[in-house]
Design a protein around this motif. Structure first.
Motif, mmCIF file in Angstrom:
data_model
loop_
_atom_site.group_PDB
_atom_site.id
_atom_site.type_symbol
_atom_site.label_atom_id
_atom_site.label_comp_id
_atom_site.label_asym_id
_atom_site.label_seq_id
_atom_site.Cartn_x
_atom_site.Cartn_y
_atom_site.Cartn_z
ATOM 1 N N VAL A 299 11.592 -3.849 -15.781
ATOM 2 C CA VAL A 299 11.272 -3.901 -14.353
ATOM 3 C C VAL A 299 12.146 -2.881 -13.634
ATOM 4 C CG1 VAL A 299 12.917 -5.781 -13.938
ATOM 5 C CG2 VAL A 299 11.055 -5.409 -12.322
ATOM 6 N N ALA A 300 11.610 -2.286 -12.572
ATOM 7 C CA ALA A 300 12.361 -1.257 -11.845
ATOM 8 C C ALA A 300 11.832 -1.165 -10.424
ATOM 9 C CB ALA A 300 12.238 0.096 -12.547
ATOM 10 N N GLY A 301 12.599 -0.462 -9.571
ATOM 11 C CA GLY A 301 12.135 -0.308 -8.202
ATOM 12 C C GLY A 301 13.159 0.356 -7.311
ATOM 13 N N THR A 302 13.074 0.044 -6.029
ATOM 14 C CA THR A 302 13.957 0.622 -5.026
ATOM 15 C C THR A 302 14.588 -0.494 -4.199
ATOM 16 O OG1 THR A 302 12.239 0.786 -3.327
ATOM 17 C CG2 THR A 302 12.453 2.644 -4.839
ATOM 18 N N ALA A 303 15.612 -0.138 -3.441
ATOM 19 C CA ALA A 303 16.218 -1.086 -2.506
ATOM 20 C C ALA A 303 16.781 -0.318 -1.318
ATOM 21 C CB ALA A 303 17.321 -1.894 -3.177
ATOM 22 N N PHE A 304 16.675 -0.926 -0.141
ATOM 23 C CA PHE A 304 17.213 -0.362 1.090
ATOM 24 C C PHE A 304 18.287 -1.300 1.623
ATOM 25 C CE2 PHE A 304 12.976 1.241 0.600
ATOM 26 C CZ PHE A 304 12.977 2.526 1.126
ATOM 27 N N SER A 305 19.366 -0.726 2.154
ATOM 28 C CA SER A 305 20.444 -1.562 2.678
ATOM 29 C C SER A 305 20.203 -1.976 4.128
ATOM 30 C CB SER A 305 21.794 -0.853 2.553
ATOM 31 O OG SER A 305 21.822 0.301 3.377
ATOM 32 N N LEU A 306 18.975 -1.790 4.587
ATOM 33 C CA LEU A 306 18.507 -2.354 5.847
ATOM 34 C C LEU A 306 17.003 -2.539 5.711
ATOM 35 C CD1 LEU A 306 17.038 0.334 6.978
ATOM 36 C CD2 LEU A 306 19.146 0.736 8.198
ATOM 37 N N HIS A 307 16.409 -3.248 6.640
ATOM 38 C CA HIS A 307 14.963 -3.438 6.572
ATOM 39 C C HIS A 307 14.287 -2.143 7.028
ATOM 40 C CE1 HIS A 307 10.968 -5.039 6.978
ATOM 41 N NE2 HIS A 307 11.362 -6.199 6.472
ATOM 42 N N PRO A 308 13.490 -1.492 6.189
ATOM 43 C CA PRO A 308 12.941 -0.177 6.533
ATOM 44 C C PRO A 308 11.904 -0.202 7.653
ATOM 45 C CG PRO A 308 11.994 -0.954 4.484
ATOM 46 C CD PRO A 308 13.081 -1.926 4.848
ATOM 47 N N VAL A 309 11.374 -1.362 7.966
ATOM 48 C CA VAL A 309 10.374 -1.462 9.034
ATOM 49 C C VAL A 309 11.027 -1.864 10.347
ATOM 50 C CG1 VAL A 309 8.265 -2.597 9.812
ATOM 51 C CG2 VAL A 309 8.544 -2.020 7.391
ATOM 52 N N THR A 310 11.786 -2.950 10.318
ATOM 53 C CA THR A 310 12.422 -3.447 11.551
ATOM 54 C C THR A 310 13.761 -2.767 11.823
ATOM 55 O OG1 THR A 310 13.606 -5.221 10.397
ATOM 56 C CG2 THR A 310 11.353 -5.692 11.144
ATOM 57 N N GLU A 311 14.320 -2.093 10.803
ATOM 58 C CA GLU A 311 15.626 -1.436 10.882
ATOM 59 C C GLU A 311 16.772 -2.413 11.115
ATOM 60 O OE1 GLU A 311 15.614 1.937 13.449
ATOM 61 O OE2 GLU A 311 13.954 2.906 12.417
ATOM 62 N N GLU A 312 16.547 -3.675 10.803
ATOM 63 C CA GLU A 312 17.629 -4.664 10.924
ATOM 64 C C GLU A 312 18.659 -4.411 9.823
ATOM 65 O OE1 GLU A 312 16.111 -8.839 12.207
ATOM 66 O OE2 GLU A 312 14.490 -7.895 11.080
ATOM 67 N N PRO A 313 19.937 -4.245 10.183
ATOM 68 C CA PRO A 313 20.958 -3.906 9.192
ATOM 69 C C PRO A 313 21.497 -5.111 8.420
ATOM 70 C CG PRO A 313 21.943 -3.990 11.362
ATOM 71 C CD PRO A 313 20.468 -4.240 11.566
ATOM 72 N N ASP A 314 21.056 -6.303 8.764
ATOM 73 C CA ASP A 314 21.604 -7.510 8.143
ATOM 74 C C ASP A 314 20.869 -7.929 6.878
ATOM 75 O OD1 ASP A 314 23.397 -7.691 10.287
ATOM 76 O OD2 ASP A 314 21.943 -8.804 11.491
ATOM 77 N N TYR A 315 19.929 -7.104 6.448
ATOM 78 C CA TYR A 315 19.112 -7.475 5.293
ATOM 79 C C TYR A 315 19.028 -6.336 4.278
ATOM 80 C CZ TYR A 315 17.621 -11.146 8.494
ATOM 81 O OH TYR A 315 17.617 -12.196 9.378
ATOM 82 N N VAL A 316 18.865 -6.721 3.021
ATOM 83 C CA VAL A 316 18.525 -5.782 1.958
ATOM 84 C C VAL A 316 17.051 -5.978 1.638
ATOM 85 C CG1 VAL A 316 18.906 -5.099 -0.445
ATOM 86 C CG2 VAL A 316 20.843 -5.832 0.983
ATOM 87 N N PHE A 317 16.329 -4.881 1.580
ATOM 88 C CA PHE A 317 14.885 -4.912 1.321
ATOM 89 C C PHE A 317 14.639 -4.304 -0.054
ATOM 90 C CE2 PHE A 317 10.611 -3.100 1.516
ATOM 91 C CZ PHE A 317 9.878 -4.126 2.094
ATOM 92 N N ILE A 318 14.048 -5.078 -0.955
ATOM 93 C CA ILE A 318 13.884 -4.669 -2.355
ATOM 94 C C ILE A 318 12.399 -4.600 -2.712
ATOM 95 C CG2 ILE A 318 14.324 -5.331 -4.770
ATOM 96 C CD1 ILE A 318 16.833 -6.855 -3.668
ATOM 97 N N GLU A 319 12.022 -3.540 -3.402
ATOM 98 C CA GLU A 319 10.674 -3.422 -3.952
ATOM 99 C C GLU A 319 10.788 -3.308 -5.465
ATOM 100 O OE1 GLU A 319 7.960 -1.326 -0.586
ATOM 101 O OE2 GLU A 319 9.183 0.033 -1.807
ATOM 102 N N SER A 320 9.894 -3.995 -6.187
ATOM 103 C CA SER A 320 9.981 -3.954 -7.646
ATOM 104 C C SER A 320 8.618 -4.122 -8.283
ATOM 105 C CB SER A 320 10.925 -5.049 -8.155
ATOM 106 O OG SER A 320 10.352 -6.329 -7.967
ATOM 107 N N ALA A 321 8.521 -3.633 -9.522
ATOM 108 C CA ALA A 321 7.296 -3.780 -10.305
ATOM 109 C C ALA A 321 7.668 -3.710 -11.778
ATOM 110 C CB ALA A 321 6.293 -2.683 -9.951
#
Length: 310
Positions: A179-201
């Motif tokens: 399994v692999a993917g990406t992660a952002f150290s903020l929400h890429p849509v809302t730009e909220e810095p309090d969340y990590v947003f992870i995509e995987s497949a």
């Protein structure tokens, strides 16, 4: 050896020598992050490889019509053909093959690494990446990745923006992830810095970075280090390497609607992302992969729209 560096010899002060991707991975490798072993062909090495082609490349670029996409394509093809059909200097080829042998790996990944800053002009898939490269095809692969520096899009961007970023090439032991993917150290849509947003497949991460599937999405609270929400998609395919056919290919997934990540692994990816953000003191986007039970870091990029000043 003068044209290459082992990844464990690389640090943040060497961006102009080994490129941003390599410099940041080398720095994090020293700290203790799990990063595939590798070596870098430096900008000096690339300059030496292109030495006899510089005049021809410069002549071709001097006549590019940036208002004519067909002309850009034509000039790009001419330059890439020069590179692909050129001979690698014997001294550099010997050094590269010695570095390859030292990795003690049958397969490697070959990637471009440019000398722009962390939040500079780069994004997933900007240059060619070759996966599952063997010793026999390594030199050819290096030339192919180098040639992608002169793709039509790359030529147009650099000429229009007067970007003088140079290219180095990173060669790493190949990870074959479940399994692999990406992660952002903020929400890429809302730009909220309090969340990590992870995509995987499932399978190779290119299915995510190239948009071949709709990945699973997980949102993790930084303060609580807990899963806030998830959206599990129907992932119809995964990319695998077929060792008999010697190529990467998509295969249909029977487990298409299953979660690609267990919750404990979601938190592991989030913790890695948060740790890297804390080190560099800015929002970041990473690529990661899990092989067996081991989580690897593959790339770190800055998020330019949040930090335009970098």
């Amino acid at each position: 050896m003068s044209y290459t560096y082992s990844l464990d010899e690389v640090n943040l002060n060497m961006i102009s020598v080994v490129g941003r991707k390599s410099a940041y991975l080398g720095e994090l490798y020293k700290i203790g992050f799990d990063i595939p072993k590798g070596f870098v062909i430096s900008t000096l090495g690339i300059s030496e490889i292109l030495k006899d082609l510089r005049q021809d490349i410069g002549s071709i670029l001097s006549s590019v019509d940036l208002n004519n996409t067909a002309d850009i394509e034509k000039k790009s093809n001419a330059i890439r053909s020069l590179i692909l059909n050129s001979s690698m200097p014997d001294e550099i080829e010997k050094e590269i093959l010695e570095r390859f042998e030292a990795l003690n790996s049958m397969y490697v990944a070959v990637r471009a690494t440019v000398t722009s800053p962390l939040s500079g002009s780069s994004y997933a898939g900007e240059y060619e990446t070759d996966l599952f490269v063997t010793k026999d095809s390594l030199i050819k692969s290096i030339k192919r990745v180098l040639a992608s520096y002169y793709s039509p899009r790359a030529i147009a961007y650099r000429l229009l923006s007067h970007d003088n970023s140079e290219i180095a090439i990173l060669v790493q032991t190949m990870i074959n992830p479940n399994v692999a993917g990406t992660a952002f150290s903020l929400h890429p849509v809302t730009e909220e810095p309090d969340y990590v947003f992870i995509e995987s497949a499932f399978g190779l991460g290119e299915s995510v970075t190239k948009g071949l599937v709709t990945p699973d999405q997980y949102v993790v609270s930084k303060s609580k280090r807990s899963l806030v929400s998830k959206r599990i998609s129907s992932k119809s395919i995964k990319l695998i390497y077929d060792y008999e056919e010697k190529r990467i290919k998509p295969i249909e997934l029977q487990e298409a609607t299953l979660e690609s990540l267990k919750e404990k692994d979601v938190i592991r990816v989030a913790n890695m992302t948060i740790a890297i953000e804390d080190i560099f003191k800015r929002s970041i986007n990473i690529e990661w992969a899990i092989e067996g039970n081991k989580l690897y870091l593959l790339e770190v990029r800055g998020i330019r729209r949040i930090y335009p000043e970098f």
